[in-house]
Design a protein around this motif. Structure first.
Motif: not given
Length: 289
Positions: A282-283, A288-289
């Motif tokens: 999740e992190l 990356a987003s």
């Protein structure tokens, strides 16, 4: 400066060679950046375990978390470091501490020195290993982690990674720190870094003593209440060393610690190896987003 997250697993359970290699490969699959080995009697011996971990994997770095320097002569330790760095292909990170478990020193027949003497020995060890850690034309530099109580000024001068403890150790017992106390230590440490004139801050690490993906974080936190009867329920829920909740909640918690305290490196014990994997994913997705 906000540093990227790094995630480590500290392997404390012994096992056969194949069991060890399987766990290390699984850590790599789950996205851990570091495979660490502690330095306590009854747990795997650090250096041979790290060589085996490096042979079983390709990406993660390997390291000690942290070596009890009270057990070791600096000159002999330098030989261990040089050899292990070479056999792991330059993937070694060396973690050093003063040592804090009196009973282990007594069992090993090694004097358990007073705190000031243990800090002096750690300081001497760090200074004597400085040349070894630099590497040379044929070997990579070995990053240094320094952790423990009373060593923040030393870490500010020399460490690539500073490990912040969630407890206060007396040699006989451990007192868990409330959420406010680590923040005060980080503030003190920042002053030491400024005093040392560092151009780049050290990475800051925190060991998460408990990490569980659960829909009921209060129930998970309640399990440790008998160990910390001096803390209220609210204080237990707020402890930085606990990471209980949904994947999103834990990710938010660690992001908050990085924003408030600059802690970007987190270590979990190997009993949380699988549970913490989705949090890492999740992190990574968020970064990356």
């Amino acid at each position: 400066m906000v540093l990227p997250f790094r995630f480590a697993v500290s392997m404390i359970r012994p096992g056969s060679g194949e069991e060890w290699r399987t766990r290390c490969r699984r850590a790599e699959e789950l996205g851990y950046d570091l495979i660490l080995v502690a330095d306590h009697l009854g747990t795997p011996a650090p250096f041979p375990s790290l060589v085996a971990a490096a042979e079983a994997t390709t990406r993660p770095r390997v390291g000690t978390f942290e070596l009890d320097t009270g057990f070791r002569n600096p000159a002999l330790l330098a030989r261990e470091v040089t050899t292990t760095a070479a056999l792991t292909g330059g993937r070694l990170e060396l973690g050093l501490g003063t040592g804090y478990v009196r009973a282990e020193h007594e069992e090993a027949g090694i004097p358990f020195l007073p705190p000031a003497a243990r800090i002096r020995h750690l300081t001497r060890t760090v200074e004597e290993l400085a040349g070894t850690l630099k590497g040379d034309g044929t070997s990579a530099r070995t990053p240094l982690l320094v952790g423990g109580n009373g060593v923040l000024r030393l870490a500010a001068r020399h460490a690539d990674v500073t490990a912040f403890s969630g407890g206060r150790f007396t040699g006989d017992s451990v007192t868990v720190l409330t959420a406010e106390e680590p923040a005060a230590r980080v503030e003190t440490y920042q002053g030491f870094e400024a005093e040392a004139g560092r151009e780049r801050p050290a990475e800051r690490n925190l060991l998460l003593r408990r990490g569980r993906v659960t829909a009921d974080p209060a129930a998970a936190a309640a399990e440790i209440r008998p160990v910390v009867p001096y803390l209220t329920e609210e204080q237990v829920l707020d402890l930085p060393i606990l990471a209980n909740g949904s994947v999103r909640e834990i990710a938010d918690r660690l992001t908050g610690l990085r924003e408030r305290l600059g802690i970007s490196s987190f270590t979990v014990l190997d009993d949380a190896l699988e549970a913490f994997g989705p949090v890492i994913a999740e992190l990574r997705r968020r970064e990356a987003s």
